[in-house]
Design a protein around this motif. Structure first.
Motif, PDB file in Angstrom:
ATOM      1  N   ASP A   1       3.877  -0.699   0.479  1.00 25.21           N
ATOM      2  CA  ASP A   1       2.914  -0.369   1.536  1.00 25.21           C
ATOM      3  C   ASP A   1       3.613   0.181   2.779  1.00 25.21           C
ATOM      4  OD1 ASP A   1       0.774  -1.095  -0.016  1.00 25.21           O
ATOM      5  OD2 ASP A   1       0.582  -3.104   0.838  1.00 25.21           O
ATOM      6  N   LEU A   2       4.722  -0.465   3.183  1.00 24.22           N
ATOM      7  CA  LEU A   2       5.434  -0.046   4.387  1.00 24.22           C
ATOM      8  C   LEU A   2       6.048   1.337   4.247  1.00 24.22           C
ATOM      9  CD1 LEU A   2       7.322  -3.323   5.411  1.00 24.22           C
ATOM     10  CD2 LEU A   2       5.555  -2.170   6.745  1.00 24.22           C
ATOM     11  N   SER A   3       6.340   1.753   3.026  1.00 23.15           N
ATOM     12  CA  SER A   3       6.996   3.045   2.812  1.00 23.15           C
ATOM     13  C   SER A   3       6.043   4.228   2.990  1.00 23.15           C
ATOM     14  CB  SER A   3       7.598   3.099   1.406  1.00 23.15           C
ATOM     15  OG  SER A   3       6.585   3.217   0.412  1.00 23.15           O
ATOM     16  N   LYS A   4       4.760   3.948   3.033  1.00 22.01           N
ATOM     17  CA  LYS A   4       3.766   5.034   3.065  1.00 22.01           C
ATOM     18  C   LYS A   4       3.760   5.778   4.402  1.00 22.01           C
ATOM     19  CE  LYS A   4       0.871   2.768  -0.386  1.00 22.01           C
ATOM     20  NZ  LYS A   4      -0.296   1.909  -0.617  1.00 22.01           N
ATOM     21  N   ASP A   5       3.344   7.027   4.338  1.00 25.58           N
ATOM     22  CA  ASP A   5       3.356   7.884   5.527  1.00 25.58           C
ATOM     23  C   ASP A   5       2.424   7.392   6.627  1.00 25.58           C
ATOM     24  OD1 ASP A   5       5.171   9.549   4.331  1.00 25.58           O
ATOM     25  OD2 ASP A   5       3.686  11.001   3.620  1.00 25.58           O
TER      26      ASP A   5
END
Length: 207
Positions: free
Chosen positions: A190-194
């Motif tokens: 989730d944190l990696s998303k733009d």
């Protein structure tokens, strides 16, 4: 306690003897192949593995380490789920293993551990920031935007300057039923998303 970056305490300033890249940061510029990825900093000992000079029957691998011109065997056991964890984060992030251990131990260990070539950079004790006798992993010196930087470490002292960028994890020694690395994967996905513009804000709320 969080430390403010001000004129009296500039966290970006290198200390004498700190190993760094030619650009003045701990890391070189982000490679083109990783452009746009957030930066995930992983601790090594008691986070991904447990090592011992004492013989451990359950060791996943053994690495020879030269100490004062004498070779010592280091027995290493991998935290449950570490292979799957490393593979996944290597697909999502620019991955840095940053350990307070020395390179003559950390390098051969990572050569054996990183089976999926997920680790893009390695930083060791000589890149740590010395503060009150502790080896600090100073995220302000990495050379990546803080809003895109996360640290996963079992020792809160390691990220004392940037607690709002940390995902705490318990110290691991041998528990075969531990699932923390696998449990963290969905959150890191989730944190990696733009649409996450500042990981610090999300972590501050969730942690």
């Amino acid at each position: 306690m969080e430390y403010a970056q001000d004129d009296f305490f500039d966290l970006t300033k290198l200390q004498p003897g700190q190993t760094h890249a030619p650009n003045g940061w701990l890391l070189d510029s982000q490679p083109d192949a990783l452009k746009g990825r957030k930066c995930l900093i992983l601790d090594l000992d008691e986070t991904l593995v447990h090592s011992s000079f004492k013989y451990m029957r359950q060791a996943d691998f053994v690495i020879p380490v030269d100490i004062d011109n004498q070779i010592h065997n280091v027995y290493v056991i991998k935290r449950p789920g570490v292979d799957e964890f490393m593979k996944r984060v290597g697909e999502l992030y620019e991955v840095v293993v940053f350990t307070a251990s020395v390179s003559r131990y950390g390098d051969p260990l990572l050569d054996a551990l990183d089976v999926h070539q997920s680790v893009h950079h390695r930083l060791f004790r000589d890149s740590c920031y010395n503060y009150q006798g502790n080896y600090i992993k100073n995220l302000s010196q990495i050379g990546r935007p803080l809003k895109d930087t996360i640290i996963l470490d079992n020792s809160p002292a390691s990220y004392i300057f940037h607690p709002q960028h940390a995902i705490p994890i318990s110290s691991w020694f041998s528990d075969a039923h531990d699932n923390e690395l696998l449990d963290i994967i969905p959150f890191l996905e989730d944190l990696s998303k733009d649409n996450v513009e500042d990981v610090g804000i999300v972590l501050d709320i969730n942690m």
